[in-house]
Design a protein around this motif. Structure first.
Motif, PDB file in Angstrom:
ATOM      1  N   GLN A   1       1.067  -1.154  -0.108  1.00  0.00           N
ATOM      2  CA  GLN A   1      -0.056  -0.031  -0.079  1.00  0.00           C
ATOM      3  C   GLN A   1       0.886   1.372  -0.137  1.00  0.00           C
ATOM      4  N   LEU A   2       2.028   1.384   0.879  1.00  0.00           N
ATOM      5  CA  LEU A   2       2.923   2.326   0.990  1.00  0.00           C
ATOM      6  C   LEU A   2       3.613   2.680  -0.173  1.00  0.00           C
ATOM      7  N   GLU A   3       3.942   1.475  -0.844  1.00  0.00           N
ATOM      8  CA  GLU A   3       4.707   1.576  -2.255  1.00  0.00           C
ATOM      9  C   GLU A   3       3.840   2.377  -3.607  1.00  0.00           C
ATOM     10  N   GLU A   4       2.577   2.038  -3.267  1.00  0.00           N
ATOM     11  CA  GLU A   4       1.576   2.312  -4.341  1.00  0.00           C
ATOM     12  C   GLU A   4       1.488   3.861  -4.142  1.00  0.00           C
ATOM     13  N   THR A   5       1.111   4.208  -2.947  1.00  0.00           N
ATOM     14  CA  THR A   5       0.941   5.668  -2.602  1.00  0.00           C
ATOM     15  C   THR A   5       2.076   6.562  -3.075  1.00  0.00           C
ATOM     16  N   TRP A   6       3.147   5.928  -2.712  1.00  0.00           N
ATOM     17  CA  TRP A   6       4.355   6.819  -2.799  1.00  0.00           C
ATOM     18  C   TRP A   6       4.848   7.060  -4.446  1.00  0.00           C
ATOM     19  N   ILE A   7       4.674   5.785  -5.084  1.00  0.00           N
ATOM     20  CA  ILE A   7       4.659   6.115  -6.707  1.00  0.00           C
ATOM     21  C   ILE A   7       3.685   7.294  -7.128  1.00  0.00           C
ATOM     22  N   HIS A   8       2.505   6.925  -6.611  1.00  0.00           N
ATOM     23  CA  HIS A   8       1.742   7.993  -7.228  1.00  0.00           C
ATOM     24  C   HIS A   8       1.701   9.538  -6.991  1.00  0.00           C
ATOM     25  N   LEU A   9       2.194   9.773  -5.537  1.00  0.00           N
ATOM     26  CA  LEU A   9       2.850  10.973  -5.069  1.00  0.00           C
ATOM     27  C   LEU A   9       3.842  11.444  -5.922  1.00  0.00           C
ATOM     28  N   GLN A  10       4.955  10.637  -6.245  1.00  0.00           N
ATOM     29  CA  GLN A  10       6.123  10.935  -6.869  1.00  0.00           C
ATOM     30  C   GLN A  10       5.773  11.458  -8.237  1.00  0.00           C
ATOM     31  N   ALA A  11       4.993  10.732  -8.850  1.00  0.00           N
ATOM     32  CA  ALA A  11       4.424  11.209 -10.218  1.00  0.00           C
ATOM     33  C   ALA A  11       3.887  12.536 -10.207  1.00  0.00           C
ATOM     34  N   LEU A  12       2.932  12.807  -9.315  1.00  0.00           N
ATOM     35  CA  LEU A  12       2.523  14.180  -9.355  1.00  0.00           C
ATOM     36  C   LEU A  12       3.354  15.240  -8.876  1.00  0.00           C
ATOM     37  N   PHE A  13       4.487  14.963  -7.893  1.00  0.00           N
ATOM     38  CA  PHE A  13       5.558  15.818  -7.765  1.00  0.00           C
ATOM     39  C   PHE A  13       6.305  16.244  -8.918  1.00  0.00           C
ATOM     40  N   ASN A  14       6.859  15.092  -9.662  1.00  0.00           N
ATOM     41  CA  ASN A  14       7.639  15.404 -10.784  1.00  0.00           C
ATOM     42  C   ASN A  14       6.628  16.222 -11.860  1.00  0.00           C
ATOM     43  N   GLN A  15       5.451  15.951 -12.203  1.00  0.00           N
ATOM     44  CA  GLN A  15       4.652  16.794 -13.107  1.00  0.00           C
ATOM     45  C   GLN A  15       4.690  18.136 -12.745  1.00  0.00           C
ATOM     46  N   SER A  16       4.500  18.264 -11.570  1.00  0.00           N
ATOM     47  CA  SER A  16       4.417  19.972 -10.911  1.00  0.00           C
ATOM     48  C   SER A  16       5.564  20.498 -10.969  1.00  0.00           C
ATOM     49  N   LEU A  17       6.853  19.752 -10.805  1.00  0.00           N
ATOM     50  CA  LEU A  17       8.008  20.512 -11.061  1.00  0.00           C
ATOM     51  C   LEU A  17       8.501  20.754 -12.488  1.00  0.00           C
ATOM     52  N   CYS A  18       7.860  20.002 -12.938  1.00  0.00           N
ATOM     53  CA  CYS A  18       8.209  20.231 -14.701  1.00  0.00           C
ATOM     54  C   CYS A  18       7.302  21.530 -15.044  1.00  0.00           C
ATOM     55  N   VAL A  19       6.128  21.642 -14.596  1.00  0.00           N
ATOM     56  CA  VAL A  19       5.410  22.653 -15.096  1.00  0.00           C
ATOM     57  C   VAL A  19       5.849  23.906 -14.430  1.00  0.00           C
ATOM     58  N   LEU A  20       6.239  23.933 -13.026  1.00  0.00           N
ATOM     59  CA  LEU A  20       6.911  25.244 -12.598  1.00  0.00           C
ATOM     60  C   LEU A  20       8.318  25.486 -13.216  1.00  0.00           C
ATOM     61  N   THR A  21       9.227  24.512 -13.493  1.00  0.00           N
ATOM     62  CA  THR A  21      10.414  24.706 -14.399  1.00  0.00           C
ATOM     63  C   THR A  21      10.056  25.535 -15.456  1.00  0.00           C
ATOM     64  N   TYR A  22       9.123  24.993 -16.479  1.00  0.00           N
ATOM     65  CA  TYR A  22       8.666  25.439 -17.489  1.00  0.00           C
ATOM     66  C   TYR A  22       8.258  27.063 -17.444  1.00  0.00           C
ATOM     67  N   MET A  23       7.489  27.171 -16.445  1.00  0.00           N
ATOM     68  CA  MET A  23       6.697  28.498 -16.376  1.00  0.00           C
ATOM     69  C   MET A  23       8.012  29.563 -15.973  1.00  0.00           C
ATOM     70  N   LYS A  24       8.945  29.380 -15.135  1.00  0.00           N
ATOM     71  CA  LYS A  24       9.974  30.132 -14.824  1.00  0.00           C
ATOM     72  C   LYS A  24      10.955  30.329 -15.959  1.00  0.00           C
ATOM     73  N   SER A  25      11.133  29.498 -16.794  1.00  0.00           N
ATOM     74  CA  SER A  25      12.190  29.646 -17.899  1.00  0.00           C
ATOM     75  C   SER A  25      11.709  29.758 -19.175  1.00  0.00           C
ATOM     76  N   ALA A  26      10.488  29.413 -19.674  1.00  0.00           N
ATOM     77  CA  ALA A  26       9.831  29.850 -20.886  1.00  0.00           C
ATOM     78  C   ALA A  26       9.707  31.356 -21.087  1.00  0.00           C
ATOM     79  N   LEU A  27       9.797  31.730 -22.282  1.00  0.00           N
ATOM     80  CA  LEU A  27       9.315  33.273 -22.512  1.00  0.00           C
ATOM     81  C   LEU A  27       7.870  33.127 -23.253  1.00  0.00           C
TER      82      LEU A  27
END
Length: 890
Positions: free
Chosen positions: A863-889
């Protein structure tokens, strides 16, 4: 549909209102040993001290404007229309006298009585305390129309009446008898004033004559004449100088020496309108004057020639303000340009910080010589101005354009005067065309440059320090039509110009190149730029408003709802609200993020100008035919205000303008239940089951659970505190040649004080809750109990789950199921992790030998493994969007 409760803005108070056409009243306070001044301003009475001209009290407001004012030792009497009120303590109405059929125009306090005369020629004597009529006298208008009223000094129960026919009558009020009729001088009496000598009265006539008359012997002592029309007020000096002053309808004062019977001097242009009231302070060389030009002045006579100079004054605009703007970033000064041609600064903190920058003038020296009335050098009123504080101590920081005038003027806030430069295109330096004039101005945020738009469509840049022309936008002109607005962005990169033909153009500030041009659906009325957020508000002639983003150069919002010409716009400091005023008498607040109308209210007269404080606490407004600047407090700063969109059928309510005294914020809804949109939103513990939710507990409750043993070791004292042994009274000595004391005996406590409590331990509340949960499957009670404990108590409870601590395998299994429930529901996520980690640290050896518990643990692990994989995917997605927003013109 009217919305319950108060709106976004609450009436606070009015600035710049000091005097009206009603004569002031001078009072002496025996206990304070000080003179006070009562002035009628609109619907309330202001009380000032003469010493500093500081406002000490503001009365409650009456239903209509005050038209007549008088005062005795205790009360102030004020009337409007046919009703008379008495104020006590300068504030609240304590008596009301009703009985007149027409408007009251004369008042005279008279001991325990007060006398009032109305325009129908009815004189009523009121008993002050009982509010009853003591006496009523009707005069025939054709024979004796009462125009002045006086109680002669030392004349018991007697009043002297002056008439429009010129005759005077002396009446005994107690016996209701006419004692004597004076034939007069065949001219209407405008004012009566008691002279310092007994039996002597000064009579002001409509012809400008002043008769100093002895009423005991009916003899004229002396006669004076002034050339400026009827006498409006008379006053006598009582400080040892036999001087009489008389006021005129044009604002001049004449001073006469009564001993030598000659004119001493003229004080010209003391007010720009008729002198309403004039009174010398008893025993002092001070003269107080007030007029309908919204000015209150104290003159002192301490110089040669007997002429007075202004000692103290309070003055606002004598004609309605047309443009107001906050000056600086502290939200304490409001610059205001009026139809009287002046530029003034009003302080929102205290009246003593108000200052006038004076009138615009082509030539200051010539203007001063000619005086106010004959001044041909005066500039027309200011229509638009812009100010900046960046370099205001070094050079002029305000630029203004005038109605129908080609030249723009600079103003200096620090020196409170007109500036040194007059800016106009070089080709018009020799001759001034009548049909070409400046229409819009802006000043850069650095205070170095001003941009001026003309009615011909040309836009010029000038240096504020030197006044030198620094270039023009476009080859000949920037627009085909007249310029309706200019704006410079915060970093001096872009200049935005708006033409009446419906085009908005973006120019490079430095190179003057055209960057972009956009055509609008209809001709526009004005623009306003919010520099911090790069948002441009555009008002159109079809009463709509658009909002343009200067980064993307696209219209992002369009608002419609006004039914009249849009007069002015202002942004809130954070750029979230656009507040607009229109000739339909409404003031509307638009929320830009949601694109909705969130507040709307109506006022009696349309707001011609609006400005919002840089600190967001007040909205200031100036209105048609109104001399005041009205402050509205932003209720969202100090109370709960709904910012939800107004419904389509919303009917705005009429709000009365603020008075001088700050108003109490009264909830309009009364006793009714507050509407659902005003109820405070309380966030639930978990917004949605699929969301991972953390607890609201502080980190100290769960973060250090694994390291508790280290923390305890670190905090453990090195040695227990030693209690000094009490020495015996006689200290024993060892027998021998050298005297030595017997050493104290060492106490050896070999017995252990640690008791094994495992056998004696009782079941804890947590243990009982977990046992119950095995049968009921309800794990919320044990979790809530654990959340209420501190870190040490949590460790004790978890230790007690093991068999050697008095626990059992079933309870350990129940605990793991509780953690599984927390993972399933995804709430109190960090607590579940912390509690499980501590449990495994304490009981790993016991758990590994029990197959049932191991099976539960393996389920939990997956159960912990599944929850963590789901969370990690969301974190990575958010980080990607944030990096794009900061760097893209974008």
């Amino acid at each position: 549909m009217a919305r319950e409760g108060a709106g976004l803005f609450a009436a606070f108070r009015v600035l710049g209102h000091f005097s009206g056409h009603v004569p002031h009243v001078l009072r002496y306070h025996g206990r304070h040993r000080e003179f006070y001044l009562a002035v009628a301003v609109g619907r309330s009475v202001h009380t000032y001290n003469v010493k500093k001209l500081g406002i000490v009290a503001v009365s409650n407001t009456l239903p209509q404007d005050i038209t007549c004012l008088a005062a005795d030792r205790m009360l102030i009497f004020a009337s409007y229309d046919n009703v008379l009120h008495a104020f006590a303590r300068n504030k609240e109405v304590v008596h009301t006298y009703e009985g007149h059929k027409a408007r009251i125009h004369l008042l005279q306090p008279f001991g325990d009585h007060v006398i009032s005369v109305d325009t129908d020629n009815v004189l009523i004597v009121w008993n002050i305390q009982s509010e009853e009529e003591y006496l009523q006298i009707d005069f025939d208008k054709a024979v004796f129309a009462v125009s002045a009223l006086l109680h002669p000094s030392t004349y018991l129960n007697k009043i002297l009446l002056g008439s429009e026919q010129g005759t005077l009558q002396l009446w005994n009020i107690r016996s209701n008898k006419l004692l004597h009729s004076f034939p007069g001088w065949g001219l209407a009496v405008t004012t009566l004033e008691q002279a310092p000598a007994v039996d002597v009265v000064a009579v002001g006539l409509v012809s400008g004559h002043i008769i100093v008359h002895n009423i005991k012997f009916d003899e004229t002592l002396m006669k004076f004449h002034q050339d400026w029309g009827p006498i409006t007020a008379i006053s006598f000096r009582t400080d040892g100088h036999p001087v009489m002053a008389a006021g005129s309808p044009v604002g001049h004062i004449a001073l006469w020496d009564l001993e030598e019977k000659k004119l001493i001097c003229h004080m010209q242009n003391t007010h720009s309108t008729a002198i309403a009231g004039m009174s010398f302070v008893p025993g002092e060389p001070l003269l107080i004057t007030n007029g309908a030009d919204n000015a209150l002045r104290v003159w002192i006579f301490d110089g040669p020639g007997g002429i007075g100079r202004v000692l103290r004054s309070r003055m606002g605009h004598s004609a309605p303000p047309t443009k107001i703007r906050y000056h600086g970033q502290n939200g304490e000064q409001i610059l205001s340009a009026g139809q009287d041609g002046t530029l003034q600064s009003f302080s929102t903190v205290h009246e003593k910080f108000n200052k006038s920058l004076g009138r615009g003038s082509i030539n200051k020296k010539k203007s001063k010589k000619k005086g106010l009335k004959l001044d041909t050098m005066a500039l027309p009123p200011i229509t638009a101005f812009a100010s900046e504080v960046a370099h205001q101590s070094d050079w002029d920081g305000i630029i203004a354009c005038h109605q129908g005038y080609i030249t723009c003027t600079t103003w200096n806030y620090e020196k409170t005067s007109m500036g040194v430069h007059k800016l106009r295109p070089e080709e018009f330096s020799k001759h001034k065309p009548i049909d070409i004039y400046a229409t819009a101005v802006d000043i850069t945020s650095c205070g170095n440059f001003s941009v001026i738009g003309m009615s011909t469509g040309q836009v010029d840049v000038y240096n504020m320090q030197s006044g030198i022309h620094r270039g023009r936008y476009g080859k000949e002109k920037a627009h085909e039509g007249a310029i309706r607005g200019v704006a410079v962005d915060g970093l001096n990169q872009l200049v935005i110009t708006a033409g009446s033909e419906g085009l908005i153009k973006f120019w490079k500030f430095k190179t003057k190149d055209l960057v972009y041009s956009t055509e609008l659906p209809s001709s526009l009325n004005g623009i306003l730029l919010h520099r911090d957020s790069g948002i441009l508000g555009i008002a159109f002639d079809d009463f709509t408003i658009s909002v343009l983003d200067i980064e993307t150069r696209k219209i992002v919002r369009t608002f419609s709802g006004h039914h009249g010409q849009i007069n002015d716009m202002t942004f809130s400091p954070d750029g979230r609200w656009l507040i607009t005023s229109s000739m339909d008498c409404s003031i509307k607040t638009w929320d830009l993020p949601s694109g909705c109308l969130i507040d709307c209210f109506l006022v009696d007269s349309a707001a011609v100008s609006l400005t919002m404080s840089p600190t967001g606490d007040f909205l200031a407004s100036a209105h048609v035919d109104d001399l005041g600047i009205y402050l509205w407090s932003n209720r969202s700063l100090y109370s709960l205000v709904s910012l939800r969109p107004l419904p389509a059928d919303y009917e705005p309510s009429l709000v009365t303008l603020p008075s001088t005294c700050p108003m109490q914020d009264v909830d309009v809804s009364g006793d009714e239940d507050p509407c659902d949109e005003m109820i405070e939103y309380v966030s639930p513990e978990q917004l949605g089951e699929q969301l991972v939710t953390l607890s609201l507990l502080p980190e100290s409750r769960w973060k250090n659970l694994l390291n508790l043993d280290i923390i305890k070791k670190k905090n453990k004292p090195r040695e227990p505190p030693k209690v000094p042994k009490s020495a015996p009274f006689f200290i024993p000595t060892v027998p021998g040649l050298t005297p030595r004391y017997v050493p104290p005996e060492e106490e050896n406590d070999s017995q252990s004080k640690v008791v094994n409590l495992g056998v004696l331990a009782q079941k804890s509340d947590f243990y009982i809750h977990l046992e119950e949960a095995l049968s009921t499957n309800k794990y919320k009670p044990p979790l809530d109990f654990l959340k209420s404990l501190g870190p040490s108590n949590i460790e004790i409870e978890l230790r007690g789950l093991a068999p050697e601590g008095g626990g059992s395998m079933e309870v350990m299994l129940s605990f793991l199921r509780m953690i599984g429930m927390m993972m399933n529901k995804k709430y109190n996520f960090e607590l579940g992790q912390a509690y499980l980690a501590l449990f495994l640290k304490l009981h790993l050896k016991i758990v590994s030998s029990e197959p049932k518990v191991l099976e539960e643990l393996s389920k939990l692990s997956m159960q912990l493994e599944e929850t963590w994989i789901h969370l990690q995917a969301l974190f990575n997605q958010s980080l990607c969007v944030l990096t794009y927003m900061k760097s893209a013109l974008l």
